[in-house]
Design a protein around this motif. Structure first.
Motif, PDB file in Angstrom:
ATOM      1  N   LEU A   1       0.819  -1.215   0.000  1.00 20.32           N
ATOM      2  CA  LEU A   1       0.000   0.000   0.000  1.00 20.32           C
ATOM      3  C   LEU A   1       0.850   1.260   0.000  1.00 20.32           C
ATOM      4  O   LEU A   1       0.563   2.226  -0.723  1.00 20.32           O
ATOM      5  N   ARG A   2       1.904   1.266   0.794  1.00 18.40           N
ATOM      6  CA  ARG A   2       2.683   2.501   0.958  1.00 18.40           C
ATOM      7  C   ARG A   2       3.675   2.712  -0.178  1.00 18.40           C
ATOM      8  O   ARG A   2       3.834   3.838  -0.669  1.00 18.40           O
ATOM      9  N   ASP A   3       4.357   1.649  -0.608  1.00 18.02           N
ATOM     10  CA  ASP A   3       5.439   1.813  -1.586  1.00 18.02           C
ATOM     11  C   ASP A   3       4.961   1.685  -3.026  1.00 18.02           C
ATOM     12  O   ASP A   3       5.500   2.346  -3.911  1.00 18.02           O
ATOM     13  N   TYR A   4       3.984   0.833  -3.282  1.00 16.85           N
ATOM     14  CA  TYR A   4       3.478   0.669  -4.641  1.00 16.85           C
ATOM     15  C   TYR A   4       2.382   1.683  -4.952  1.00 16.85           C
ATOM     16  O   TYR A   4       2.410   2.328  -6.005  1.00 16.85           O
ATOM     17  N   PHE A   5       1.395   1.813  -4.058  1.00 13.61           N
ATOM     18  CA  PHE A   5       0.227   2.642  -4.351  1.00 13.61           C
ATOM     19  C   PHE A   5       0.251   3.995  -3.649  1.00 13.61           C
ATOM     20  O   PHE A   5      -0.687   4.772  -3.767  1.00 13.61           O
ATOM     21  N   GLN A   6       1.332   4.243  -2.920  1.00 18.80           N
ATOM     22  CA  GLN A   6       1.595   5.569  -2.344  1.00 18.80           C
ATOM     23  C   GLN A   6       0.508   6.038  -1.384  1.00 18.80           C
ATOM     24  O   GLN A   6       0.173   7.221  -1.307  1.00 18.80           O
ATOM     25  N   VAL A   7      -0.079   5.099  -0.637  1.00 15.30           N
ATOM     26  CA  VAL A   7      -1.027   5.464   0.417  1.00 15.30           C
ATOM     27  C   VAL A   7      -0.218   5.782   1.672  1.00 15.30           C
ATOM     28  O   VAL A   7       0.477   4.917   2.196  1.00 15.30           O
ATOM     29  N   LYS A   8      -0.305   7.013   2.148  1.00 20.42           N
ATOM     30  CA  LYS A   8       0.538   7.478   3.237  1.00 20.42           C
ATOM     31  C   LYS A   8      -0.290   7.693   4.504  1.00 20.42           C
ATOM     32  O   LYS A   8      -1.161   8.556   4.548  1.00 20.42           O
ATOM     33  N   PRO A   9      -0.004   6.914   5.560  1.00 19.26           N
ATOM     34  CA  PRO A   9      -0.768   7.083   6.810  1.00 19.26           C
ATOM     35  C   PRO A   9      -0.210   8.234   7.649  1.00 19.26           C
ATOM     36  O   PRO A   9       0.977   8.562   7.577  1.00 19.26           O
ATOM     37  N   GLN A  10      -1.079   8.806   8.441  1.00 20.11           N
ATOM     38  CA  GLN A  10      -0.647   9.780   9.436  1.00 20.11           C
ATOM     39  C   GLN A  10      -0.669   9.179  10.852  1.00 20.11           C
ATOM     40  O   GLN A  10      -0.023   9.705  11.759  1.00 20.11           O
ATOM     41  N   THR A  11      -1.392   8.077  10.986  1.00 18.58           N
ATOM     42  CA  THR A  11      -1.589   7.453  12.292  1.00 18.58           C
ATOM     43  C   THR A  11      -1.470   5.944  12.151  1.00 18.58           C
ATOM     44  O   THR A  11      -1.789   5.386  11.097  1.00 18.58           O
ATOM     45  N   ALA A  12      -1.024   5.287  13.211  1.00 16.40           N
ATOM     46  CA  ALA A  12      -0.981   3.823  13.227  1.00 16.40           C
ATOM     47  C   ALA A  12      -1.309   3.342  14.634  1.00 16.40           C
ATOM     48  O   ALA A  12      -0.911   3.970  15.628  1.00 16.40           O
TER      49      ALA A  12
END
Length: 854
Positions: free
Chosen positions: A526-537
């Motif tokens: 999700l983060r590296d391929y589709f560039q979905v960037k979370p602000q919280t975890a």
């Protein structure tokens, strides 16, 4: 017996009829197409598109080098006429568009393996810089159906070529007069292993091609592979193809090279029936009902063997992966059947108005994937469109049905101000949360892994291998590949599969490791391929451990993997639960510890459970769902008094209760490792007061250890992160339980809670359905990997008219080669002499081209 030259060859270019990407897709799904072997017409013009596809794949059309062209034909086929054979030289000159042609030599061989032997000699002796081998067999009487381009491994590294695989050894052993074919097969296998200086356990995958799958050669090969380590009794995946002219030639070479390059083990095709398996027993082999990721230790390359019996000769090759990073994108991704059709508009009414036109277009479209790609390109040019309808379907009929549902359902959804969705995953929201909505990555607990989990992830996203290799020396053990994808030679019954699953569930360390591993993989996708960037975890229970690894705050799993040898989870908190002895005293041998899920409010349960000394409130999932654990009789008294619905949890461990106080120091020790900064992400933990934890070794270690020891209030975590702006919650792990709890906690408040994995749904489908929801809510992301948008095609240069005189000379030289090489009596030394003559003629051509009389 032929003595081998220990010189590795690199496969630097390939092509096959129908295209490499399509062939990789068919291999992965176990649908390898076989081609016949019609005669090549004596007067036909041999088309060389596949040969030049392989040369282009290797970059040798743009940067031509001295090459040899070896054409493989059946021993019974009519030999290629000189004018046909030399057409390769003519076309090479034309396609390269250079005023000085590269040096070429052309010959034909009866098998690809003999051609490989010739190629090796030519390359090792540096008579040529590259060799292209074309296979003139198959459905077309005038086509080369498959081709590979070879260089020495050293030269390929020097030229910085993309290397699909390295051929480490080649063995050709003729069947002795009166001897059995399987005897020659065993000798060839042993010879190839010795030539490469390898033991049988170095081979991960063995393809055996014989006239009858399940032949007697299995007995001899089983004897060889039985010498593998007893710690890994089933160490070699077995691929079996019945003999046909494609897979006995270059097709088999390409199949293995693609599998090595994209790091997947192909599903066994045409494997023997149950009664034939006796030949292969006790040899360390296992079959592959489905393709799966190819995992190995970081200190050893992936290796495959290819065993063929053809024309009275046993042939054995050993191929290995080249050093370097894996490809980032797999051709499998854009060729998966499920498609995402995106329709954007300034408002929902505009989208509704377009549906009829899109339906008409769909009714005549032939290629749904191409249409989806075109719509994505159009969509990407309108980034500010506030509304998006995401349609999901596997084929035209499915997509037409989804449009019909959308035409009926979207107006009602708009009127009721609710989201519209279908079982296939199509999605539309009239109230998108927007690109500025806070995104939270949510990590489920540790005991949710199941057989087959994530089998397609690494083959679809091979770049994710790097994420695992950075964390551990043994990615296969980290993922628990052997337990998630059982290894057996025979097909497993449903009952056998259930037994394997039960064994997995009873191994808490395997469940923890695989859970963390897939959190890492899902996050990387999700983060590296589709560039979905979370602000919280935030995480649920042991999901907090997964969270810190998945987002990179912790980076070395081998630091935490001490739990493999620790009794903490095997006997302390699970199994005999020795931790209870130190908590309640030594008289706990007869205590039966159970865990129950109750449909009741936390307040109700807390008040009742205070009266019990051996029952504990361990988890608060939602405002109306909790978990209690403890002595079975005590738990049952609580349930009876509350009169609530309940069920027994599938797993029961001593966690999140006061009994864990004695193991807190060991949990601290496991979490004592360096912390790496993760800019832009706030990590919420229960043990940090349901607030972001400071990213220091001490703070993170104590938060994770404390979170495992104290009760989980997941409801509180959801409320805290929602209050801080999180509106989109993405669950990165199996089971989809956290996303359900989030929605039950937030109720009608604006939010989106989605999961990347659903049991019973394949990995690609789950991912596409997730992305459909995110894009409809206008989350900032990049969907281009899903569509495999190709680069602009390279235009071939126009041929130079001044090449024609050299073409004639090359044709004459080609005839000389053809006449000589058909005889094949004087061996490779005479080929070398002819190449030297060719070089001299080329020099003369250069001199002529620079003459003022020209």
């Amino acid at each position: 017996m032929k003595t081998q030259i220990p010189q590795s060859l690199a496969i630097v270019g390939m092509d096959i009829e129908g295209g490499l990407d399509a062939f990789a897709h068919e291999i992965y799904h176990g649908n390898v197409q076989t081609l016949g072997s019609p005669m090549i017409s004596k007067h036909s013009h041999l088309t060389l598109d596949t040969v030049f596809g392989a040369l282009g794949d290797a970059g040798l059309c743009e940067h031509p080098q001295a090459i040899a062209f070896l054409l493989t034909v059946d021993i019974n086929q009519i030999l290629i006429e000189p004018e046909i054979r030399t057409s390769f030289i003519t076309e090479y000159f034309s396609r390269c568009g250079r005023s000085v042609a590269p040096i070429c030599t052309v010959t034909e061989e009866t098998t690809v393996f003999k051609a490989l032997d010739v190629a090796r000699q030519l390359l090792v002796d540096e008579q040529v810089e590259a060799v292209v081998i074309g296979d003139a067999r198959g459905a077309s009487t005038t086509a080369v159906n498959a081709a590979v381009v070879l260089k020495t491994h050293a030269r390929a590294l020097r030229d910085q070529d993309r290397i699909y695989a390295v051929i480490e050894s080649i063995a050709l052993v003729p069947q002795q007069t009166g001897g059995e074919p399987e005897d020659a097969a065993v000798v060839a296998c042993l010879q190839a292993l010795m030539s490469a200086d390898l033991m049988p356990e170095s081979i991960d995958y063995l393809t055996v091609i014989s006239p009858e799958i399940g032949g007697k050669e299995g007995v001899g090969l089983a004897q060889i592979y039985r010498g593998a380590s007893p710690d890994f009794p089933l160490h070699c995946a077995l691929g079996g193809w019945q003999h046909n002219h494609l897979n006995a030639g270059i097709g088999s070479l390409i199949q293995i090279a693609l599998a090595i390059y994209y790091r997947f083990l192909p599903a066994s095709s045409g494997w023997p029936e149950q009664e034939q398996l006796a030949h292969w027993q006790d040899g360390g082999f296992y079959a592959l009902p489905d393709s799966r990721p190819w995992l190995t230790r970081n200190d050893r390359p992936r290796r495959a063997g290819l065993q063929v019996m053809v024309g009275g000769i046993a042939l054995h090759l050993i191929l290995a992966e080249a050093s370097g990073i894996p490809p980032q994108v797999s051709p499998l991704l854009s060729r998966m059947p499920l498609q995402l059709l995106l329709i954007s508009g300034q408002d929902a009414g505009e989208i509704e108005a377009r549906l009829q036109a899109i339906q008409s277009e769909l009714e005549t479209v032939e290629d749904l994937a191409a249409m989806a790609q075109e719509y994505y390109i159009a969509f990407s040019k309108q980034p500010s469109s506030p509304h998006v309808l995401a349609l999901v379907g596997r084929n035209r009929n499915e997509m037409l049905r989804e449009i019909q549902r959308a035409i009926k359902g979207i107006p009602d959804a708009r009127a009721d101000n609710r989201d519209w969705k279908t079982p296939h995953g199509s999605y539309f929201t009239p109230t998108p949360l927007g690109s500025q909505a806070g995104i939270a990555f949510v990590y489920p607990g540790a005991f949710n892994s199941y057989q087959g989990l994530g089998r397609d992830l690494l083959p679809l996203f091979p770049g994710c291998h790097r994420s695992l290799e950075r964390m551990t020396e043994d990615p296969g053990l980290f993922l628990r590949e052997v337990q998630l994808y059982p290894r057996t030679l025979e097909n497993l019954s449903r009952r056998q599969l259930e037994a394997f699953e039960a064994q997995l569930a009873e191994d808490p360390v395997a469940m923890i490791e695989s859970g963390v591993c897939f959190a890492v993989l899902h996050t990387a996708i999700l983060r590296d391929y589709f560039q979905v960037k979370p602000q919280t975890a935030f995480g649920y229970s042991l999901g907090e451990t997964s969270m810190f690894y998945a987002l990179g705050a912790w980076q070395k799993w081998d630091s935490y993997a001490a739990l493999r040898t620790s009794p903490l989870f095997r006997t302390g908190l699970s199994g005999p639960m020795h931790v209870l002895a130190s908590f309640w005293g030594n008289n706990t041998a007869e205590v039966r510890w159970e865990t129950y899920v109750l449909m009741a409010s936390p307040e109700q349960v807390y008040e009742r459970i205070k009266a019990e000394k051996r029952a504990f409130l361990t988890h608060i999932n939602t405002p109306e769902e909790v978990v209690i654990a403890g002595e079975e009789e005590a738990c049952r008294r609580v349930i009876a008094d509350l009169g609530c619905d309940c069920f027994r949890a599938p797993t029961s461990h001593v966690l999140h209760c006061p009994a864990m106080v004695s193991v807190y120091p060991e949990l601290l020790r496991l979490g004592d490792q360096p912390i790496h900064p993760v800019p832009g992400v706030a990590f919420y933990c229960g043990a940090s007061g349901y607030a972001p934890v400071a990213l220091t070794s001490e703070a993170v270690g104590s938060a994770v250890a404390g979170g495992i020891c104290q009760p989980v209030d997941f409801r509180h975590l959801v409320e805290q992160t929602y209050a801080k702006g999180s509106r989109i919650f993405v669950e990165l792990g199996p089971a989809s339980t956290c996303s359900r709890w989030i929605s039950e906690t937030l109720g009608e408040r604006a939010h989106l809670a989605v999961s990347i994995n659903k049991r019973g749904t394949d990995d690609h489908t789950s991912l596409v359905q997730l992305l459909a929801r995110l894009v409809s809510h206008r989350v900032a992301l990049d969907l281009s990997p899903l569509f495999g948008i190709p680069l602009s095609p390279v235009q071939m240069p126009v041929s130079n008219p001044f090449l024609h005189p050299r073409m004639k000379q090359a044709s004459l030289l080609g005839e000389l080669h053809g006449s000589h090489l058909r005889a094949r009596q004087e061996g490779l030394q005479q080929i070398a002499a002819l190449v030297q003559l060719q070089i001299e003629l080329a020099r003369q051509q250069v001199a002529l081209s620079s003459s003022p009389m020209r």
